[in-house]
Scaffold this active site. Structure first.
Site, PDB file in Angstrom:
ATOM      1  CD  GLN A 101      -2.795   1.280   2.391  1.00  0.00           C
ATOM      2  OE1 GLN A 101      -3.027   0.271   3.049  1.00  0.00           O
ATOM      3  NE2 GLN A 101      -3.340   2.455   2.661  1.00  0.00           N
ATOM      4  CB  CYS A 107      -6.271   0.005   4.324  1.00  0.00           C
ATOM      5  SG  CYS A 107      -7.468   0.868   5.362  1.00  0.00           S
ATOM      6  CG  HIS A 181      -4.935  -1.161   8.269  1.00  0.00           C
ATOM      7  ND1 HIS A 181      -4.623  -0.353   7.204  1.00  0.00           N
ATOM      8  CD2 HIS A 181      -4.280  -2.339   8.048  1.00  0.00           C
ATOM      9  CE1 HIS A 181      -3.818  -1.001   6.379  1.00  0.00           C
ATOM     10  NE2 HIS A 181      -3.607  -2.210   6.864  1.00  0.00           N
ATOM     11  CG  ASP A 197      -2.007  -5.151   6.536  1.00  0.00           C
ATOM     12  OD1 ASP A 197      -2.048  -4.120   5.826  1.00  0.00           O
ATOM     13  OD2 ASP A 197      -2.022  -5.103   7.783  1.00  0.00           O
TER      14      ASP A 197
END
Length: 248
Positions: A101, A107, A181, A197
């Site tokens: 990211q 996110c 998140h 993630d």
């Protein structure tokens, strides 16, 4: 937090309005990008009560967890990532397609991309669509170039902005610091449960699930979202949505 330990995009980076965990809006976003109407995003009302889990069609192909980025969580993340090399995978041999990211407050979008780019869900991406083109272009690229590709794909920004602006609550500014998140869990064809993630150093294999187990199975919940709840420190701002078959 130093630049070496802070995984968030730098100030001045491209920023998106945070995406609400709203199944209807998320489903609309994915369908506009090219996901088959055979799949949709569902609310997960509880991960501890079987009668509420039963509302989600099975198998669930991906689980997205929204969680507070607490000091306890950050300590656990730093400890687990210590000594781990930055992921550099690329090409058809990768076990999963992972996106680093680099867009602030994106996110939610990253979680959705991880959900549909991996496991059986990828087979539901319709050909010659923005999503199919993005996945195809991403596979041969190393993580840094994948991130750059996301930043310069206008269809992503447009679909994300439309969904983020239609939430049930007033959306924060794209430049706001948000302490919630998204993380995504998927099961790949070999049975591995992956934690995906874009704030981490790469994809994380959490264990092997049996043939009849999905991301909402008891084992997957224990290895995945329940670990996050243990580190919640009393902050209960957790929620889950799942990618599964459509009810229509």
């Amino acid at each position: 937090m130093s630049a070496l330990t802070n995984p968030d995009p730098a100030p001045g980076s491209l920023a998106f309005v945070p995406l609400e965990a709203n199944p209807e809006l998320m489903t609309s976003l994915l369908h506009k990008l090219g996901l088959s109407p055979a799949l949709q995003i569902h609310d997960v009302y509880s991960i501890t009560e079987p009668e509420l889990l039963a509302f989600v069609p099975r198998p669930a192909l991906a689980l997205l967890l929204v969680f507070p980025v607490s000091a306890t969580y950050e300590s656990a993340r730093l400890a687990e990532d210590a000594g781990v090399q930055e992921y550099a995978g690329q090409g058809e041999g990768e076990p999963v397609l992972w996106y680093k990211q680099t867009i602030r407050n994106a996110c939610g979008l990253m979680g959705l991309l991880h959900a549909v780019s991996n496991g059986p869900a990828r087979g539901f991406v319709q050909p010659d669509t923005p999503l199919a083109n993005l996945i195809s272009a991403s596979v041969p690229l190393p993580p840094a170039q994948r991130s750059a590709l996301l930043e310069r794909t206008p269809e992503l920004a447009t679909a994300h902005q439309e969904a983020a602006s239609q939430g049930a609550t007033t959306a924060p500014s794209a430049q706001d610091d948000v302490d919630l998140h998204y993380v995504c869990f998927v099961k790949t064809e070999d049975g591995t449960l992956w934690e995906l993630d874009g704030r981490r150093k790469g994809p994380i294999a959490r264990g092997k699930l049996d043939d009849g187990e999905d991301v909402l199975s008891e084992k997957a919940l224990l290895w995945g979202p329940l670990k996050f709840l243990e580190r919640g420190g009393g902050d209960m701002r957790f929620s889950c949505v799942a990618l599964a078959g459509s009810l229509d």
